[in-house]
Design an enzyme around this catalytic site. Sequence first.
Site, mmCIF file in Angstrom:
data_model
loop_
_atom_site.group_PDB
_atom_site.id
_atom_site.type_symbol
_atom_site.label_atom_id
_atom_site.label_comp_id
_atom_site.label_asym_id
_atom_site.label_seq_id
_atom_site.Cartn_x
_atom_site.Cartn_y
_atom_site.Cartn_z
ATOM 1 N N GLU A 36 -9.544 -1.360 5.331
ATOM 2 C CA GLU A 36 -10.160 -0.931 6.580
ATOM 3 C C GLU A 36 -11.395 -1.790 6.886
ATOM 4 O O GLU A 36 -11.925 -2.449 5.982
ATOM 5 C CB GLU A 36 -10.580 0.540 6.453
ATOM 6 C CG GLU A 36 -9.423 1.493 6.177
ATOM 7 C CD GLU A 36 -8.583 1.804 7.422
ATOM 8 O OE1 GLU A 36 -8.314 0.889 8.215
ATOM 9 O OE2 GLU A 36 -8.199 2.975 7.568
ATOM 10 N N ASP B 109 -7.022 -2.224 14.410
ATOM 11 C CA ASP B 109 -8.437 -2.542 14.158
ATOM 12 C C ASP B 109 -8.581 -3.791 13.282
ATOM 13 O O ASP B 109 -9.662 -4.076 12.786
ATOM 14 C CB ASP B 109 -9.148 -1.346 13.490
ATOM 15 C CG ASP B 109 -8.521 -0.960 12.154
ATOM 16 O OD1 ASP B 109 -7.564 -1.653 11.725
ATOM 17 O OD2 ASP B 109 -8.979 0.018 11.540
ATOM 18 N N ASP C 187 0.813 -1.220 0.000
ATOM 19 C CA ASP C 187 0.000 0.000 0.000
ATOM 20 C C ASP C 187 0.844 1.267 0.000
ATOM 21 O O ASP C 187 2.061 1.214 0.225
ATOM 22 C CB ASP C 187 -0.965 -0.008 1.198
ATOM 23 C CG ASP C 187 -0.305 -0.413 2.519
ATOM 24 O OD1 ASP C 187 0.920 -0.579 2.546
ATOM 25 O OD2 ASP C 187 -1.022 -0.544 3.517
ATOM 26 N N HIS D 30 -6.905 -4.458 10.444
ATOM 27 C CA HIS D 30 -6.758 -4.320 8.985
ATOM 28 C C HIS D 30 -5.481 -4.970 8.461
ATOM 29 O O HIS D 30 -4.481 -5.059 9.155
ATOM 30 C CB HIS D 30 -6.846 -2.849 8.539
ATOM 31 C CG HIS D 30 -5.717 -1.972 8.989
ATOM 32 N ND1 HIS D 30 -5.922 -0.733 9.550
ATOM 33 C CD2 HIS D 30 -4.379 -2.137 8.962
ATOM 34 C CE1 HIS D 30 -4.759 -0.176 9.825
ATOM 35 N NE2 HIS D 30 -3.797 -1.009 9.485
HETATM 36 C C1 F6R Z 1 1.320 -1.490 6.003
HETATM 37 C C2 F6R Z 1 0.303 -2.483 6.357
HETATM 38 C C3 F6R Z 1 -0.474 -2.331 7.616
HETATM 39 C C4 F6R Z 1 0.381 -2.576 8.846
HETATM 40 C C5 F6R Z 1 -0.430 -2.396 10.121
HETATM 41 C C6 F6R Z 1 0.434 -2.548 11.348
HETATM 42 O O1 F6R Z 1 1.933 -1.784 4.750
HETATM 43 O O2 F6R Z 1 0.092 -3.393 5.626
HETATM 44 O O3 F6R Z 1 -1.546 -3.235 7.627
HETATM 45 O O4 F6R Z 1 0.901 -3.877 8.791
HETATM 46 O O5 F6R Z 1 -1.043 -1.148 10.139
HETATM 47 O O6 F6R Z 1 1.322 -1.475 11.455
HETATM 48 P P1 F6R Z 1 2.499 -1.520 12.501
HETATM 49 O O7 F6R Z 1 3.454 -2.573 12.054
HETATM 50 O O8 F6R Z 1 3.137 -0.146 12.428
HETATM 51 O O9 F6R Z 1 1.889 -1.825 13.825
#
Ligand code: F6R
Length: 260
Positions: free
Chosen positions: A149, A142, A67, A144
């Site tokens: 989302e 959450d 992303d 995701h």
């Molecule tokens: C980013 C992604 C997100 C993160 C998630 C956890 O490329 O895919 O789903 O894996 O938001 O983020 P962190 O690792 O910062 O807790």
Amino acid sequence: MDIVITGNYEEMGRSAAGIIAELVRTKPACVLGFATGGTPVGTYRELIRMHREEGLDFSKIKTFNLDEYLGIGMDISKPYEIDQSYARFMHEELFKHINVRKENIHIPDGLTKEPEEFCRWYEEEIKRAGGIDIQLLGIGGDGHWAFNEPGSSLASRTRVQALTKQTLDDNYESFYRKAGIKREDMPHFALTMGIGTILESRHALMIVNGIRKAGIVSEAIEGPLTSKVTASAIQLHPGKVTIILEKPAASKLTWSIGKA
Ligand code: F6R
């Protein structure tokens, strides 16, 4: 589904990097899906170490990131803490330290003028590369995956996604406030691989650390399959699935070794 529980963050990173490195050794022209965030930094650090000390060769790999924010792109003239693009994150945390070829790196283009056209191209490009061999994944607070989302279709493809208030709040607190960027100037949309896209990877490798993710990990792995927790789609993955958890993140699983 293999679930591995590791003692600490570094061990989690070493385990994940070991799985990726084994594929790179046995299939040098493999296709790797990468994620951003705090979770995979230790994995990237270990891959960099293996490249430097053991000569792990990334010259033939292709990469696809999950992303990117819409409206921003890497700007190398800015300090890293100001440049919040995921392209910059990947450059700083992994790509500039290893011998991956620039033309083999794919990150959704946050500056595209034709987002929908770009998303279709991204999907095609993954197919042309032969599909993703290992997709590295974290999980959001959450639940995701990527920027899928809560409420995203579990069959979704690469697309433009509006960010939820929770994600905007989290991002503001974690990054933008420190960088002196106003909340209203943060990107409110992102380009993201869909859940359907992620489920087509041959091996889903999810890593999670920290006690604050323990509840959502148990919901994703043991709870009902639901678009409220898009990572629960891991239960639908038809290929190989490995989940590497730091012990605190595993503490709410019903069969957790911590409780046995
Ligand atoms: C980013 C992604 C997100 C993160 C998630 C956890 O490329 O895919 O789903 O894996 O938001 O983020 P962190 O690792 O910062 O807790």
